[in-house]
Design an enzyme around this catalytic site. Structure first.
Site, short mmCIF file in Angstrom:
data_model
loop_
_atom_site.label_atom_id
_atom_site.label_comp_id
_atom_site.label_asym_id
_atom_site.label_seq_id
_atom_site.Cartn_x
_atom_site.Cartn_y
_atom_site.Cartn_z
CE LYS A 44 25.13 -10.45 -10.97
NZ LYS A 44 24.78 -9.86 -12.28
CE LYS A 46 20.17 -12.43 -13.24
NZ LYS A 46 20.38 -11.17 -13.93
#
Ligand code: C2G
Length: 151
Positions: A44, A46
């Protein structure tokens, strides 16, 4: 026995996470949490400060949480709901509408987020404190070297 299921990264665990988990637990008799793995977060884009194992350890220590399992992908939710026998799927309202597709398998609920606290803000605060400290040290070194050069 009503089971509530939710998902999250829960990095730098803060009062926003606590208040959400407490309200989720109050919706039923059992709260199970899918914790995003580091690999899933990387997919993602992240990167959490706390590694997966530590985030799980913190969640398991939270009295509102009955079980934690790994979240490895976006599409595992229907199988998780079936496996856990979940009656309610719930998230903070920053996800409103995103998981409506899970109805009618489960009741989908979005709860208001806690304002003025987020992992991003905590990271920024720590970063600014760090930068501040570095600046202080730099000016101390400059001051010292000017003293030394004046000797
Ligand atoms: N939350 C909240 N109040 C805050 C911050 C977070 O209520 N001030 C809630 C979020 O809405 C979310 C949960 O806490 O329901 C966990 O937040 P994150 O760790 O940021 O979760 P996220 O990375 O959004 O992961 O498959 C879904 C993902 O796993 C969600």
């Amino acid at each position: 026995m009503k089971t509530v299921i939710t998902y999250g990264t829960f990095d730098l665990f803060h009062v926003g996470h606590v208040r959400l988990l407490r309200r989720l637990r109050d919706l039923g008799d059992r709260l199970v949490v899918g914790c995003s793995t580091d690999e899933f977060n990387a997919s993602k884009g992240k990167h959490s400060v706390m590694p997966y194992d530590q985030r799980v350890e913190v969640l398991e220590a939270c009295r509102y949480v009955d079980k934690v399992f790994p979240e490895n992908s976006w599409d595992q939710k229907p199988e998780d709901i079936r496996r856990e026998g979940a009656d309610i799927f719930a998230m903070g309202d920053d996800w409103v509408g995103k998981f409506d597709y899970l109805e009618p398998q489960v009741e989908v609920v979005y709860l208001p987020r806690t304002q003025d606290i987020s992992t991003t803000e905590v990271r920024q605060l720590v970063k600014s404190l760090h930068t501040e400290k570095v600046e202080e040290i730099k000016s101390a070194i400059d001051h010292l070297s000017s003293l030394v050069s004046g000797l």
